[in-house]
Each structure stands twice: as C-alpha cells, then as structure tokens.
Scaffold this motif. Sequence first.
Motif, PDB file in Angstrom:
ATOM      1  N   LEU A   1       0.853  -1.184   0.000  1.00 22.09           N
ATOM      2  CA  LEU A   1       0.000   0.000   0.000  1.00 22.09           C
ATOM      3  C   LEU A   1       0.894   1.241   0.000  1.00 22.09           C
ATOM      4  O   LEU A   1       2.010   1.214   0.506  1.00 22.09           O
ATOM      5  N   GLN A   2       0.387   2.325  -0.562  1.00 26.37           N
ATOM      6  CA  GLN A   2       1.167   3.547  -0.721  1.00 26.37           C
ATOM      7  C   GLN A   2       0.560   4.691   0.084  1.00 26.37           C
ATOM      8  O   GLN A   2      -0.659   4.888   0.063  1.00 26.37           O
ATOM      9  N   VAL A   3       1.430   5.457   0.756  1.00 24.44           N
ATOM     10  CA  VAL A   3       1.006   6.700   1.392  1.00 24.44           C
ATOM     11  C   VAL A   3       1.256   7.818   0.391  1.00 24.44           C
ATOM     12  O   VAL A   3       2.386   8.035  -0.036  1.00 24.44           O
ATOM     13  N   ASN A   4       0.204   8.489  -0.012  1.00 25.28           N
ATOM     14  CA  ASN A   4       0.302   9.655  -0.882  1.00 25.28           C
ATOM     15  C   ASN A   4       0.102  10.879   0.002  1.00 25.28           C
ATOM     16  O   ASN A   4      -0.930  11.003   0.667  1.00 25.28           O
ATOM     17  N   LEU A   5       1.081  11.755   0.009  1.00 21.94           N
ATOM     18  CA  LEU A   5       1.072  12.920   0.897  1.00 21.94           C
ATOM     19  C   LEU A   5       1.227  14.187   0.073  1.00 21.94           C
ATOM     20  O   LEU A   5       2.147  14.281  -0.756  1.00 21.94           O
TER      21      LEU A   5
END
Length: 192
Positions: free
Chosen positions: A182-186
């Motif tokens: 899963l990816q954290v998009n900030l």
Amino acid sequence: MRRIFQLNTLYILIMIIAIGILVIPRFVEGIQLHSKGISYVTSNMNDYYHKTFPIEGKYTVEINVDDLKSNEGRVLFEDSDNQIYVTKVRRNGSEYEIIFKSSGSYDADGATLVSGLEHARTNKGFTSHFKAEAEAMYKGVDYEVSPSGFSAFNDQDGDQFGFHFSIDVKEEPTVIMTVSQLQVNLWARVPE
C-alpha cells in the motif's frame, strides 16, 4: 470637520479593500476545496508538493463468497486519517473481483491518502500507478491474484482499485485477501 470625515471614510475603504484582498482568495479556495475535495489539492501543483512512499506490512480482510453484498464496508486498512474498505465483490462463475475504496483526509494545508495506487506528477499533470499486491487464500491454498483496474480520485476523498482471482468454492465460503505494498500519498502546502 468634513475633511476629517472624508479621511476616515477613505481609511475605512482602504481597510475594507485590504481585508478583501487577504480574505477573498482564502474564501474562494475554501469553496473549491469543499466542492472538489482531495482532487483540488492534488491538481494544484503550484501550491502543494507531493511525496509517495510504501507502507510496510500486509493487511487482510475476509471475503464471504456466498453472500457478496455482506462484504461491502469490510475494512482492509485504517488509521486516524485514512481507510481502505471493500465497496463491491462481483462474481462471474468461479471468477471474483474485489473493489476497494481508499478514503483519505484533506484540508487547506494538504492531504493524505493511503491507497493501492501511487499518484504521481508528470509534466502534463497527474498519473496513477497500481502498486498494491494481493494474495487470496482459500482453505489453506494460495491462489493467484491480479489487478483488475483502478480509478483515480473519483469522488471527494479518494480513489478505487481492485483485484480479480479465480477460485472454485465448494464448501467453506470464506476467502482471505491479503494486500501489501500500500502507498502513502502525501500532499503538503508549499511554505510561503
């Protein structure tokens, strides 16, 4: 006396204009943020910078293949600002598709979204890449899972992504889906 009144009126008018110049852009930004949601922040490339990084770990959700509607809302991932949950499970014979909804948070200072997608900037705007990987386990046996598609920022607070797999379910109706990468998009506001 009249001259003092005119000067006071002029000063008040200048203050109103100055306050308007400061407040109106924030007001307009607030309206756009409210109406467009996270996509307002993500499309505003001049005011926000963007960073994406993977989350360690694997996340699981049980899928009931006998009652597909009962899976809607089951949570795969959750933290204080983000959630990924099942929105739909479809079946076509022994072929299944599971669609997840990613829901993030946003305000005038930026946004966060944990997703199976990496959202990236390009010279022409924005693009998304499917990064999540998944496994399906039925009765202790792993089955091959592949991405089925995605949609970037289809509503105010997130995106969707899905997987499909083929299992011939005969007895036990529970399939365990495990998702990793899963990816954290900030997105954060560029300091003024």
